[in-house]
Design an enzyme around this catalytic site. Structure first.
Site, PDB file in Angstrom:
ATOM      1  N   LYS A 133       0.849  -1.203   0.000  1.00  0.00           N
ATOM      2  CA  LYS A 133       0.000   0.000   0.000  1.00  0.00           C
ATOM      3  C   LYS A 133       0.885   1.254   0.000  1.00  0.00           C
ATOM      4  O   LYS A 133       0.685   2.169  -0.800  1.00  0.00           O
ATOM      5  CB  LYS A 133      -0.910  -0.005   1.229  1.00  0.00           C
ATOM      6  CG  LYS A 133      -1.703   1.270   1.393  1.00  0.00           C
ATOM      7  CD  LYS A 133      -2.496   1.282   2.684  1.00  0.00           C
ATOM      8  CE  LYS A 133      -2.628   2.689   3.208  1.00  0.00           C
ATOM      9  NZ  LYS A 133      -3.218   2.760   4.539  1.00  0.00           N
ATOM     10  N   ASP A 151      -6.367   0.609  -0.045  1.00  0.00           N
ATOM     11  CA  ASP A 151      -6.503   0.762   1.404  1.00  0.00           C
ATOM     12  C   ASP A 151      -7.871   0.216   1.813  1.00  0.00           C
ATOM     13  O   ASP A 151      -8.580  -0.387   1.001  1.00  0.00           O
ATOM     14  CB  ASP A 151      -6.321   2.229   1.817  1.00  0.00           C
ATOM     15  CG  ASP A 151      -7.458   3.110   1.321  1.00  0.00           C
ATOM     16  OD1 ASP A 151      -8.362   2.610   0.618  1.00  0.00           O
ATOM     17  OD2 ASP A 151      -7.453   4.309   1.655  1.00  0.00           O
TER      18      ASP A 151
END
Ligand code: SF4
Length: 222
Positions: A133, A151
């Site tokens: 991420k 996310d």
């Protein structure tokens, strides 16, 4: 209200869907994704994303502001005293661990990359505590490299739209990479995250006023 059937994502017109969301949030006072203020600064995108782990967006914004006021660059943060960093990042929780981690990242940047944040996925993943991420966020928001940053908001919203039931960020990233034209990858995160912050919230999504309700399977939504 009709629901779109769960599907492989290839039948969704992702360009149209993203345009509809962009048009919707262009007017009015809506919450905005956190990374927008730091866009273009690789170091701040990297550190902010690390701080955001399991933290609320508002807390991450507050902690990032307090941290970058004192330590705006890797060379400054590398020399910081941990207790001071810990106090500044306290709003995001796990302050001791996160303070130690962002200092360690800054030192590694100095030691291995001359204080500059690298621009490849492999080099980013090699930094202490940096996962997909964070690495994708740096590529996408700091270097304009096509990437899909998954996310919690993006995982939840895209699972509702498609009905994929992806369990992990990596699974969602892979599915989206197959279904969405590469040209649109970098739009996905900011646009879909904003939708997750406003109408498609975790609890009680506002499907009745959602501009993409006709393309959404509303999987898992009562
Ligand atoms: S708000 Fe409802 S209709 Fe809109 S994307 Fe979310 S689940 Fe789908």
């Amino acid at each position: 209200m009709s629901r779109a059937p769960a599907n492989d994502g290839l039948r969704i017109d992702w360009g149209r869907l993203l345009r509809a969301l962009e048009a919707h949030y262009a007017v009015g006072r809506w919450r905005r994704p956190l990374l927008r203020p730091h866009r273009g600064d690789p170091f701040q995108v990297l550190i902010s994303t690390r701080l955001s782990y399991l933290a609320r967006d508002e807390a991450t914004a507050r902690a990032s502001k307090r941290l970058f006021e004192a330590y705006p660059t890797a060379s400054k943060l590398a020399k910081a005293r941990r207790p001071d960093v810990e106090a500044r990042v306290r709003p995001v929780g796990m302050a001791r661990r996160k303070a130690a981690n962002v200092i360690a990242i800054s030192r590694e940047l100095g030691r291995r990359h001359g204080g500059v944040v690298p621009a490849t996925l492999e080099e980013l993943l090699d930094l202490p505590g940096v996962g997909r991420k964070t690495a994708n966020a740096v590529l996408q928001f700091a270097y304009d490299v096509p990437a899909i940053t998954v996310d919690g908001h993006l995982l939840r919203v895209c699972n509702r739209i498609t009905g994929w039931g992806a369990k992990t960020a990596k699974e969602m990233e892979d599915r989206l990479a197959r279904a969405v034209p590469e040209l649109l990858w970098s739009k996905l995160n900011p646009v879909v995250v904003q939708h997750g912050q406003n109408l498609c919230r975790a609890k009680r999504p506002s499907c009745g006023v959602c501009p993409i309700a006709g393309s959404c399977a509303r999987a898992g939504v009562e």
